[in-house]
Structure formats: C-alpha cells, structure tokens
Design a protein around this motif. Structure first.
Motif, PDB file in Angstrom:
ATOM      1  N   ASP A  80     -15.602  77.049  32.031  1.00  0.00           N
ATOM      2  CA  ASP A  80     -15.526  78.379  31.544  1.00  0.00           C
ATOM      3  C   ASP A  80     -16.785  78.299  30.259  1.00  0.00           C
ATOM      4  O   ASP A  80     -17.306  77.188  29.943  1.00  0.00           O
ATOM      5  CB  ASP A  80     -14.308  78.523  31.273  1.00  0.00           C
ATOM      6  N   ASP A  81     -16.664  79.674  29.547  1.00  0.00           N
ATOM      7  CA  ASP A  81     -17.442  79.631  28.290  1.00  0.00           C
ATOM      8  C   ASP A  81     -17.185  78.944  27.265  1.00  0.00           C
ATOM      9  O   ASP A  81     -17.904  78.468  26.429  1.00  0.00           O
ATOM     10  CB  ASP A  81     -17.493  81.215  28.007  1.00  0.00           C
ATOM     11  N   ALA A  82     -15.925  78.751  27.302  1.00  0.00           N
ATOM     12  CA  ALA A  82     -15.410  77.909  25.815  1.00  0.00           C
ATOM     13  C   ALA A  82     -15.725  76.695  26.117  1.00  0.00           C
ATOM     14  O   ALA A  82     -16.284  75.863  24.988  1.00  0.00           O
ATOM     15  CB  ALA A  82     -13.903  77.979  25.785  1.00  0.00           C
ATOM     16  N   THR A  83     -15.725  75.848  27.180  1.00  0.00           N
ATOM     17  CA  THR A  83     -16.286  74.565  27.331  1.00  0.00           C
ATOM     18  C   THR A  83     -17.584  74.480  27.356  1.00  0.00           C
ATOM     19  O   THR A  83     -18.235  73.513  26.643  1.00  0.00           O
ATOM     20  CB  THR A  83     -15.775  74.035  28.771  1.00  0.00           C
ATOM     21  N   ILE A  84     -18.402  75.346  27.788  1.00  0.00           N
ATOM     22  CA  ILE A  84     -19.768  75.224  27.829  1.00  0.00           C
ATOM     23  C   ILE A  84     -20.382  75.579  26.404  1.00  0.00           C
ATOM     24  O   ILE A  84     -21.322  75.022  25.870  1.00  0.00           O
ATOM     25  CB  ILE A  84     -20.600  75.972  28.750  1.00  0.00           C
ATOM     26  N   THR A  85     -19.642  76.337  25.656  1.00  0.00           N
ATOM     27  CA  THR A  85     -19.976  76.502  24.069  1.00  0.00           C
ATOM     28  C   THR A  85     -19.900  75.444  23.525  1.00  0.00           C
ATOM     29  O   THR A  85     -20.575  75.094  22.747  1.00  0.00           O
ATOM     30  CB  THR A  85     -19.102  77.830  23.498  1.00  0.00           C
ATOM     31  N   GLU A  86     -18.854  74.793  23.648  1.00  0.00           N
ATOM     32  CA  GLU A  86     -18.423  73.574  22.865  1.00  0.00           C
ATOM     33  C   GLU A  86     -19.358  72.328  22.922  1.00  0.00           C
ATOM     34  O   GLU A  86     -19.877  71.575  22.228  1.00  0.00           O
ATOM     35  CB  GLU A  86     -16.896  72.785  23.184  1.00  0.00           C
ATOM     36  N   LEU A  87     -19.984  72.216  24.286  1.00  0.00           N
ATOM     37  CA  LEU A  87     -20.974  71.284  24.707  1.00  0.00           C
ATOM     38  C   LEU A  87     -22.450  71.974  24.255  1.00  0.00           C
ATOM     39  O   LEU A  87     -22.978  70.996  23.631  1.00  0.00           O
ATOM     40  CB  LEU A  87     -21.349  71.215  26.330  1.00  0.00           C
ATOM     41  N   ASN A  88     -22.541  73.014  24.103  1.00  0.00           N
ATOM     42  CA  ASN A  88     -23.955  73.590  23.497  1.00  0.00           C
ATOM     43  C   ASN A  88     -23.642  73.264  22.159  1.00  0.00           C
ATOM     44  O   ASN A  88     -24.993  72.918  21.780  1.00  0.00           O
ATOM     45  CB  ASN A  88     -24.025  74.919  24.078  1.00  0.00           C
ATOM     46  N   HIS A  89     -22.901  73.390  21.528  1.00  0.00           N
ATOM     47  CA  HIS A  89     -22.865  73.165  20.185  1.00  0.00           C
ATOM     48  C   HIS A  89     -22.977  71.717  19.738  1.00  0.00           C
ATOM     49  O   HIS A  89     -23.884  71.169  19.255  1.00  0.00           O
ATOM     50  CB  HIS A  89     -21.622  73.602  19.516  1.00  0.00           C
ATOM     51  N   SER A  90     -22.274  70.832  20.585  1.00  0.00           N
ATOM     52  CA  SER A  90     -22.347  69.419  20.520  1.00  0.00           C
ATOM     53  C   SER A  90     -23.823  68.823  20.743  1.00  0.00           C
ATOM     54  O   SER A  90     -24.088  67.785  19.953  1.00  0.00           O
ATOM     55  CB  SER A  90     -21.210  68.643  21.314  1.00  0.00           C
ATOM     56  N   TRP A  91     -24.406  69.062  21.865  1.00  0.00           N
ATOM     57  CA  TRP A  91     -25.780  68.625  22.149  1.00  0.00           C
ATOM     58  C   TRP A  91     -26.918  69.456  21.844  1.00  0.00           C
ATOM     59  O   TRP A  91     -27.753  68.700  21.801  1.00  0.00           O
ATOM     60  CB  TRP A  91     -25.589  68.479  23.677  1.00  0.00           C
ATOM     61  N   ARG A  92     -26.580  70.706  21.429  1.00  0.00           N
ATOM     62  CA  ARG A  92     -28.033  71.446  21.138  1.00  0.00           C
ATOM     63  C   ARG A  92     -27.792  72.144  19.952  1.00  0.00           C
ATOM     64  O   ARG A  92     -28.776  72.833  19.412  1.00  0.00           O
ATOM     65  CB  ARG A  92     -28.203  72.284  22.362  1.00  0.00           C
ATOM     66  N   GLN A  93     -26.674  71.917  19.184  1.00  0.00           N
ATOM     67  CA  GLN A  93     -26.633  72.502  17.984  1.00  0.00           C
ATOM     68  C   GLN A  93     -26.680  73.937  17.916  1.00  0.00           C
ATOM     69  O   GLN A  93     -26.994  74.763  16.884  1.00  0.00           O
ATOM     70  CB  GLN A  93     -27.394  71.869  16.765  1.00  0.00           C
ATOM     71  N   ARG A  94     -26.107  74.637  19.150  1.00  0.00           N
ATOM     72  CA  ARG A  94     -25.890  76.067  19.383  1.00  0.00           C
ATOM     73  C   ARG A  94     -24.751  76.358  19.525  1.00  0.00           C
ATOM     74  O   ARG A  94     -24.132  76.163  20.405  1.00  0.00           O
ATOM     75  CB  ARG A  94     -26.954  76.508  20.597  1.00  0.00           C
ATOM     76  N   SER A  95     -24.160  77.383  18.629  1.00  0.00           N
ATOM     77  CA  SER A  95     -22.732  77.748  18.812  1.00  0.00           C
ATOM     78  C   SER A  95     -22.527  78.987  19.611  1.00  0.00           C
ATOM     79  O   SER A  95     -22.425  79.824  19.070  1.00  0.00           O
ATOM     80  CB  SER A  95     -22.029  77.928  17.369  1.00  0.00           C
ATOM     81  N   GLU A  96     -23.011  78.973  20.617  1.00  0.00           N
ATOM     82  CA  GLU A  96     -23.073  80.170  21.708  1.00  0.00           C
ATOM     83  C   GLU A  96     -22.900  79.785  23.171  1.00  0.00           C
ATOM     84  O   GLU A  96     -23.206  78.456  23.371  1.00  0.00           O
ATOM     85  CB  GLU A  96     -24.177  81.036  21.654  1.00  0.00           C
ATOM     86  N   SER A  97     -22.435  80.420  24.040  1.00  0.00           N
ATOM     87  CA  SER A  97     -22.281  80.228  25.310  1.00  0.00           C
ATOM     88  C   SER A  97     -23.821  80.264  26.053  1.00  0.00           C
ATOM     89  O   SER A  97     -24.666  80.798  25.522  1.00  0.00           O
ATOM     90  CB  SER A  97     -21.218  81.228  26.074  1.00  0.00           C
ATOM     91  N   THR A  98     -23.761  79.462  27.056  1.00  0.00           N
ATOM     92  CA  THR A  98     -24.924  79.661  27.980  1.00  0.00           C
ATOM     93  C   THR A  98     -24.519  79.368  29.460  1.00  0.00           C
ATOM     94  O   THR A  98     -23.411  79.224  29.634  1.00  0.00           O
ATOM     95  CB  THR A  98     -25.915  78.293  27.571  1.00  0.00           C
ATOM     96  N   ASP A  99     -25.593  79.713  30.084  1.00  0.00           N
ATOM     97  CA  ASP A  99     -25.172  79.500  31.662  1.00  0.00           C
ATOM     98  C   ASP A  99     -25.204  78.356  32.394  1.00  0.00           C
ATOM     99  O   ASP A  99     -24.281  78.047  32.857  1.00  0.00           O
ATOM    100  CB  ASP A  99     -26.072  80.544  32.560  1.00  0.00           C
ATOM    101  N   VAL A 100     -26.263  77.609  31.853  1.00  0.00           N
ATOM    102  CA  VAL A 100     -26.324  76.140  32.631  1.00  0.00           C
ATOM    103  C   VAL A 100     -26.816  74.993  31.642  1.00  0.00           C
ATOM    104  O   VAL A 100     -27.645  75.489  30.752  1.00  0.00           O
ATOM    105  CB  VAL A 100     -27.220  75.960  33.735  1.00  0.00           C
ATOM    106  N   LEU A 101     -26.195  74.017  31.601  1.00  0.00           N
ATOM    107  CA  LEU A 101     -26.826  72.798  30.463  1.00  0.00           C
ATOM    108  C   LEU A 101     -27.077  71.607  31.466  1.00  0.00           C
ATOM    109  O   LEU A 101     -26.317  71.487  32.684  1.00  0.00           O
ATOM    110  CB  LEU A 101     -25.617  72.370  29.623  1.00  0.00           C
ATOM    111  N   SER A 102     -27.897  70.917  31.252  1.00  0.00           N
ATOM    112  CA  SER A 102     -28.365  69.944  32.089  1.00  0.00           C
ATOM    113  C   SER A 102     -28.408  68.392  30.773  1.00  0.00           C
ATOM    114  O   SER A 102     -28.980  68.676  29.909  1.00  0.00           O
ATOM    115  CB  SER A 102     -29.726  69.942  32.617  1.00  0.00           C
TER     116      SER A 102
END
Length: 187
Positions: A80-102
């Motif tokens: 969901d958006d909440a989980t991917i936002t958390e991952l995006n913040h942790s790994w890419r220092q971006r506090s926002e949702s995104t569609d896909v992370l690799s």
C-alpha cells in the motif's frame, strides 16, 4: 547469432511473492487482476518470459551472470501507499509515495559459478498508486501492475533512465515485454 540465442538456458525462477492485503480492493477487480493481487503464478509466468526475452538479446543491458545462470531469484511485494512511502523515505530519503521501488541485489564485481542461484533483488509496488494510475490512463489495474513490475525488473537487471532518451528506450522495451504475455500498454 550467439550461442545464447540458438540454445537458450532454461530458466528456473524462484519468486518470493508477497500478495496485496487489501480485501476491499480485490473484491472490486476482474478475476485476472484479483489473481495477480493474490497469487504468484501469473507473476512467475510473466517474469520468467520477460527475463528470458532480455537474456536472449545480446544488445540489451543484462549482467552476464544473469544471462548464464539457470537459476534466478527475486522478490515481488504488492503493498500500500503507507508502506511504500516508508520504504521510499528509508532508502531514497523521499517522504512521498511512489508506484514502484526496485532494490537490486546484484554485484557485478562478483564472479559466481554459473550453477549458482543468482539473487536479482526485490520489486515493491504500491497497489493503491497503481490503481490511481490505471484510472488516469484508462486501463485495467492488472495492466498497470504488469507495467510497474516490468519497470522494476528492468531496474534489477541494470537498466536506468537518467536522461529522457534512456527513459524512452526503457519504456519502449517495457511495451515489448508486456506484449509477450498479454496486452500492450501505452503509458
């Protein structure tokens, strides 16, 4: 023609699949999309075909160990958006949702025996964002999910898009991948 093109190595793909946990969402989609949200088998089929397509073409970016290994492994998580936002913040220092992370795991400096299972990494897709994008592009959620997973896979294989031209090339190849097992997608 290279040896890889004339005698391809059969691929055994170990897929660690983490399905979507949104029961409300799965009740609102067609049977094929529901299956994609909850079962590994459609992804196993698509990812295997897509990887084999990349491996067979020596002109495409693909690490040599991936071309030669009969066993590959990767993870796919639909979230969901909440989980991917958390991952995006942790790994890419971006506090926002995104569609896909690799999260690529390959280290091209390693030399591994060709009979070793090669870990490609992980792909994480926000189903909520995919649903919004599918609506925006007037197509099914299942097609958007395939688009995003194919994009994530290409990143795991070493593709990137720092320029407009490299993005155009990558998106064009994604359309080719999607045509292997289904509808073509125009983003």
């Amino acid at each position: 023609m290279s040896a890889l093109q004339t005698s391809p190595i059969n691929l055994d793909l170990d897929l660690a699949f983490h399905p979507a946990n949104d029961d409300a969402l799965t009740s609102l989609v067609d049977a094929d999309t529901k299956r994609r949200l909850t079962h590994a088998s459609p992804w196993q089929q698509d990812l295997t075909a897509w990887i084999e397509s990349v491996r067979r073409d020596p002109t495409l970016t693909c690490p040599e160990i991936v071309r030669l290994s009969p066993m590959l492994s990767l993870g796919l998580q639909l979230t969901d958006d909440a989980t991917i936002t958390e991952l995006n913040h942790s790994w890419r220092q971006r506090s926002e949702s995104t569609d896909v992370l690799s999260f690529p795991a390959l280290d091209n400096s390693l030399v591994l025996p060709t009979d070793t299972c090669v870990e490609l990494g992980d792909i994480v897709v926000s189903v909520q964002t995919a649903q919004r994008q599918a609506k925006q592009h007037s197509h099914e959620l299942g097609l958007e999910l395939r688009w995003l997973v194919s994009h994530g896979l290409l990143h795991l294989l070493g593709w990137d898009h720092p320029t407009d031209q490299s993005l155009k090339t990558m998106l064009s190849y994604q359309e080719q991948l999607l045509s292997i097992n289904g509808k073509v997608h125009h983003h």
